[in-house]
Design a protein around this motif. Structure first.
Motif, short mmCIF file in Angstrom:
data_model
loop_
_atom_site.label_atom_id
_atom_site.label_comp_id
_atom_site.label_asym_id
_atom_site.label_seq_id
_atom_site.Cartn_x
_atom_site.Cartn_y
_atom_site.Cartn_z
N ALA A 1 0.82 -1.20 0.00
CA ALA A 1 0.00 0.00 0.00
C ALA A 1 0.86 1.26 0.00
CB ALA A 1 -0.93 0.00 1.22
N GLU A 2 2.07 1.16 0.53
CA GLU A 2 2.97 2.31 0.66
C GLU A 2 4.38 1.90 0.23
OE1 GLU A 2 2.03 5.32 1.74
OE2 GLU A 2 -0.03 4.74 2.26
N PRO A 3 5.16 2.82 -0.31
CA PRO A 3 6.53 2.49 -0.73
C PRO A 3 7.40 1.95 0.40
CG PRO A 3 5.87 4.59 -1.67
CD PRO A 3 4.78 4.19 -0.71
N TRP A 4 7.23 2.45 1.62
CA TRP A 4 8.08 1.99 2.72
C TRP A 4 7.87 0.51 2.99
CZ3 TRP A 4 6.26 -0.28 7.11
CH2 TRP A 4 4.93 -0.07 7.45
N GLN A 5 6.68 0.00 2.71
CA GLN A 5 6.41 -1.42 2.91
C GLN A 5 7.25 -2.26 1.96
OE1 GLN A 5 2.19 -1.46 2.29
NE2 GLN A 5 1.73 -0.78 4.37
N LEU B 1 8.68 -12.39 13.09
CA LEU B 1 7.45 -11.80 12.58
C LEU B 1 6.23 -12.32 13.34
CD1 LEU B 1 5.98 -9.97 10.59
CD2 LEU B 1 6.05 -11.85 8.93
N SER B 2 6.22 -13.60 13.60
CA SER B 2 5.11 -14.21 14.34
C SER B 2 4.97 -13.59 15.73
CB SER B 2 5.32 -15.72 14.44
OG SER B 2 4.30 -16.32 15.20
N ALA B 3 6.09 -13.36 16.39
CA ALA B 3 6.06 -12.75 17.72
C ALA B 3 5.44 -11.36 17.67
CB ALA B 3 7.48 -12.69 18.31
N GLN B 4 5.73 -10.60 16.63
CA GLN B 4 5.18 -9.26 16.50
C GLN B 4 3.68 -9.29 16.18
OE1 GLN B 4 6.65 -6.37 17.22
NE2 GLN B 4 8.49 -7.50 17.78
N HIS C 1 4.10 -4.47 11.76
CA HIS C 1 4.66 -5.62 12.48
C HIS C 1 5.91 -6.14 11.77
CE1 HIS C 1 1.38 -5.76 15.28
NE2 HIS C 1 0.50 -5.84 14.29
N TRP C 2 5.87 -6.15 10.45
CA TRP C 2 7.02 -6.58 9.66
C TRP C 2 8.24 -5.73 10.02
CZ3 TRP C 2 7.00 -10.17 5.41
CH2 TRP C 2 8.19 -10.21 4.69
N LEU C 3 8.06 -4.42 10.04
CA LEU C 3 9.16 -3.51 10.35
C LEU C 3 9.63 -3.72 11.79
CD1 LEU C 3 10.96 -1.29 9.28
CD2 LEU C 3 9.22 0.36 9.98
N ALA C 4 8.71 -3.88 12.73
CA ALA C 4 9.09 -4.12 14.13
C ALA C 4 9.87 -5.42 14.25
CB ALA C 4 7.85 -4.15 15.01
N ALA C 5 9.48 -6.45 13.49
CA ALA C 5 10.20 -7.72 13.51
C ALA C 5 11.61 -7.55 12.96
CB ALA C 5 9.44 -8.77 12.71
#
Length: 127
Positions: A21-25, A50-53, A69-73
């Motif tokens: 949805a966004e370039p940063w993704q 990723l699962s933990a996030q 969550h992807w970025l946090a992981a």
């Protein structure tokens, strides 16, 4: 009809909606693949991070926050593997946030747009 629905409706037949949805993704996805390709972590380590996030309380039921969550992981994995210090990851995230707020709509977000970096006369925040 929402703006996003209009974009999807305009796609040619047989073409799916954009994955990101966004370039940063897309950038976070690409960084993850590149770091894996360099051997910095395995896919099972990635899946566990990723699962933990995603399992943390407060995750959106509809998944709209998946790439957050992807970025946090990714950030968590960088720290746990000793590839980056938590303070450095946090400082960079804060610099990007300031740069995003200082960037005119429709323009690329660059760290050089971080007002703190400009005031300090260098490429990033200081501690």
């Amino acid at each position: 009809m929402s703006r996003r629905e209009g974009l999807v409706a305009d796609l040619p037949p047989g073409v799916d909606a954009p994955v990101f949805a966004e370039p940063w993704q897309a950038e976070a996805f690409a960084m993850t693949v590149a770091l894996h390709d360099k051997g910095l972590f395995s896919w099972s380590e990635w899946a566990q991070a990723l699962s933990a996030q995603v399992k943390k309380p407060g995750a959106a039921a509809d998944g709209h926050d998946y790439y957050e969550h992807w970025l946090a992981a990714l950030e968590s994995l960088l720290v746990s593997k000793g590839l980056a210090a938590k303070a450095d990851v946090d400082a960079m995230a804060e610099a990007w946030e300031r740069a995003a707020h200082a960037t005119p709509h429709g323009k690329p977000i660059l760290l050089e747009n971080d007002p703190s970096a400009t005031r300090q006369g260098r490429g990033g925040p200081t501690r």
